[in-house]
Design a protein around this motif. Sequence first.
Motif, PDB file in Angstrom:
ATOM      1  N   ASN A  99       0.833  -1.053   0.033  1.00 22.56           N
ATOM      2  CA  ASN A  99      -0.079  -0.020   0.007  1.00 22.56           C
ATOM      3  C   ASN A  99       0.865   1.269   0.053  1.00 22.56           C
ATOM      4  O   ASN A  99       2.167   1.175   0.310  1.00 22.56           O
ATOM      5  N   LEU A 100       0.332   2.324  -0.411  1.00 27.24           N
ATOM      6  CA  LEU A 100       1.223   3.618  -0.348  1.00 27.24           C
ATOM      7  C   LEU A 100       1.599   4.095   0.998  1.00 27.24           C
ATOM      8  O   LEU A 100       2.702   4.730   1.035  1.00 27.24           O
ATOM      9  N   PHE A 101       0.902   4.050   1.970  1.00 24.46           N
ATOM     10  CA  PHE A 101       0.971   4.293   3.214  1.00 24.46           C
ATOM     11  C   PHE A 101       0.990   3.053   4.360  1.00 24.46           C
ATOM     12  O   PHE A 101       0.094   2.021   3.965  1.00 24.46           O
ATOM     13  N   GLN A 102       1.995   3.071   5.187  1.00 25.31           N
ATOM     14  CA  GLN A 102       2.214   1.833   6.104  1.00 25.31           C
ATOM     15  C   GLN A 102       2.049   2.584   7.497  1.00 25.31           C
ATOM     16  O   GLN A 102       3.055   3.076   8.014  1.00 25.31           O
ATOM     17  N   LEU A 103       0.984   2.564   8.455  1.00 24.37           N
ATOM     18  CA  LEU A 103       0.695   3.364   9.645  1.00 24.37           C
ATOM     19  C   LEU A 103       1.267   2.441  10.710  1.00 24.37           C
ATOM     20  O   LEU A 103       0.677   1.029  10.822  1.00 24.37           O
ATOM     21  N   GLU A 104       2.025   2.933  11.680  1.00 28.02           N
ATOM     22  CA  GLU A 104       2.456   2.264  12.522  1.00 28.02           C
ATOM     23  C   GLU A 104       1.571   1.412  13.513  1.00 28.02           C
ATOM     24  O   GLU A 104       1.696   0.340  13.746  1.00 28.02           O
ATOM     25  N   ASP A 105       0.480   2.006  13.892  1.00 31.64           N
ATOM     26  CA  ASP A 105      -0.658   1.361  14.665  1.00 31.64           C
ATOM     27  C   ASP A 105      -1.578   0.497  14.009  1.00 31.64           C
ATOM     28  O   ASP A 105      -2.500  -0.234  14.437  1.00 31.64           O
ATOM     29  N   GLN A 106      -1.042   0.389  12.514  1.00 31.56           N
ATOM     30  CA  GLN A 106      -2.102  -0.556  11.701  1.00 31.56           C
ATOM     31  C   GLN A 106      -1.193  -1.604  10.781  1.00 31.56           C
ATOM     32  O   GLN A 106      -1.623  -2.366  10.300  1.00 31.56           O
ATOM     33  N   THR A 107       0.056  -1.572  11.376  1.00 31.08           N
ATOM     34  CA  THR A 107       1.070  -2.697  10.779  1.00 31.08           C
ATOM     35  C   THR A 107       1.181  -3.624  11.977  1.00 31.08           C
ATOM     36  O   THR A 107       1.752  -3.246  13.032  1.00 31.08           O
ATOM     37  N   ASP A 108       1.135  -4.743  11.641  1.00 35.37           N
ATOM     38  CA  ASP A 108       1.344  -5.915  12.792  1.00 35.37           C
ATOM     39  C   ASP A 108       2.698  -6.463  12.742  1.00 35.37           C
ATOM     40  O   ASP A 108       3.448  -6.534  11.763  1.00 35.37           O
ATOM     41  N   TRP A 109       3.240  -6.641  14.138  1.00 37.25           N
ATOM     42  CA  TRP A 109       4.499  -7.115  14.228  1.00 37.25           C
ATOM     43  C   TRP A 109       4.330  -8.695  13.897  1.00 37.25           C
ATOM     44  O   TRP A 109       3.366  -9.348  14.258  1.00 37.25           O
ATOM     45  N   GLN A 110       5.593  -9.241  13.456  1.00 39.15           N
ATOM     46  CA  GLN A 110       5.526 -10.727  13.039  1.00 39.15           C
ATOM     47  C   GLN A 110       6.213 -11.426  13.918  1.00 39.15           C
ATOM     48  O   GLN A 110       7.569 -10.979  13.837  1.00 39.15           O
ATOM     49  N   ASP A 111       5.942 -12.200  14.884  1.00 35.78           N
ATOM     50  CA  ASP A 111       6.908 -12.741  15.552  1.00 35.78           C
ATOM     51  C   ASP A 111       7.664 -13.941  15.106  1.00 35.78           C
ATOM     52  O   ASP A 111       7.383 -14.863  14.588  1.00 35.78           O
ATOM     53  N   LEU A 112       8.924 -13.447  15.082  1.00 32.90           N
ATOM     54  CA  LEU A 112       9.889 -14.514  14.501  1.00 32.90           C
ATOM     55  C   LEU A 112      10.318 -15.619  15.489  1.00 32.90           C
ATOM     56  O   LEU A 112      11.223 -16.508  15.099  1.00 32.90           O
ATOM     57  N   GLY A 113      10.175 -15.510  16.517  1.00 29.96           N
ATOM     58  CA  GLY A 113      10.552 -16.300  17.906  1.00 29.96           C
ATOM     59  C   GLY A 113      11.992 -15.667  18.176  1.00 29.96           C
ATOM     60  O   GLY A 113      12.610 -14.972  17.651  1.00 29.96           O
ATOM     61  N   ASN A 114      12.500 -16.542  19.258  1.00 32.81           N
ATOM     62  CA  ASN A 114      13.795 -16.117  20.232  1.00 32.81           C
ATOM     63  C   ASN A 114      13.978 -14.771  20.263  1.00 32.81           C
ATOM     64  O   ASN A 114      15.160 -13.993  20.197  1.00 32.81           O
ATOM     65  N   GLY A 115      13.057 -13.949  20.436  1.00 31.45           N
ATOM     66  CA  GLY A 115      13.083 -12.521  20.909  1.00 31.45           C
ATOM     67  C   GLY A 115      13.305 -11.506  19.878  1.00 31.45           C
ATOM     68  O   GLY A 115      13.529 -10.568  19.850  1.00 31.45           O
ATOM     69  N   ILE A 116      12.822 -12.048  18.569  1.00 36.92           N
ATOM     70  CA  ILE A 116      12.971 -11.121  17.352  1.00 36.92           C
ATOM     71  C   ILE A 116      11.429 -10.998  16.851  1.00 36.92           C
ATOM     72  O   ILE A 116      10.834 -11.998  16.577  1.00 36.92           O
ATOM     73  N   SER A 117      10.974  -9.721  16.301  1.00 34.15           N
ATOM     74  CA  SER A 117       9.947  -9.644  15.538  1.00 34.15           C
ATOM     75  C   SER A 117      10.242  -8.824  14.460  1.00 34.15           C
ATOM     76  O   SER A 117      11.199  -7.870  14.598  1.00 34.15           O
ATOM     77  N   ARG A 118       9.236  -8.581  13.486  1.00 30.37           N
ATOM     78  CA  ARG A 118       9.526  -7.554  12.481  1.00 30.37           C
ATOM     79  C   ARG A 118       8.238  -7.095  11.976  1.00 30.37           C
ATOM     80  O   ARG A 118       6.982  -7.565  12.043  1.00 30.37           O
ATOM     81  N   LYS A 119       8.094  -5.845  11.326  1.00 31.56           N
ATOM     82  CA  LYS A 119       7.309  -5.171  10.693  1.00 31.56           C
ATOM     83  C   LYS A 119       7.778  -4.863   9.110  1.00 31.56           C
ATOM     84  O   LYS A 119       8.676  -4.360   9.036  1.00 31.56           O
ATOM     85  N   VAL A 120       6.978  -5.363   8.201  1.00 37.52           N
ATOM     86  CA  VAL A 120       7.178  -5.139   6.784  1.00 37.52           C
ATOM     87  C   VAL A 120       6.680  -3.734   6.541  1.00 37.52           C
ATOM     88  O   VAL A 120       5.226  -3.670   6.564  1.00 37.52           O
TER      89      VAL A 120
END
Length: 111
Positions: A5-26
Amino acid sequence: MSQSNLFQLEDQTDWQDLGNGISRKVYGYDDRIMLVKARFEAEAVGVLHEHHHAQVTYVDSGVFEMTIGTQKQIIKKGDGYYVPPHEIHGCICLEPGILIDAFTPLREDFL
């Protein structure tokens, strides 16, 4: 062509839990570029790996021991680094933090 999408808003972008204390947002991407936010808990390990993408990263917060090839460096808020394609790299999080990664081309494996 794949693109975000053209905009990615912090409060509308989910964290993906990668395990072992790491997560990401694309965040924004198309076939040529991708922006990703990676969150690390203390002692989380970004295992040594390589990929065909060029990568540049900005340290938004925290302290990390970063390895790129045969070089190691302690990096902290405000620092950055470049990883050439196919270079072995990884990190150990010394203090909880966030890395902002840009990849070219996009990391299809993140979608």
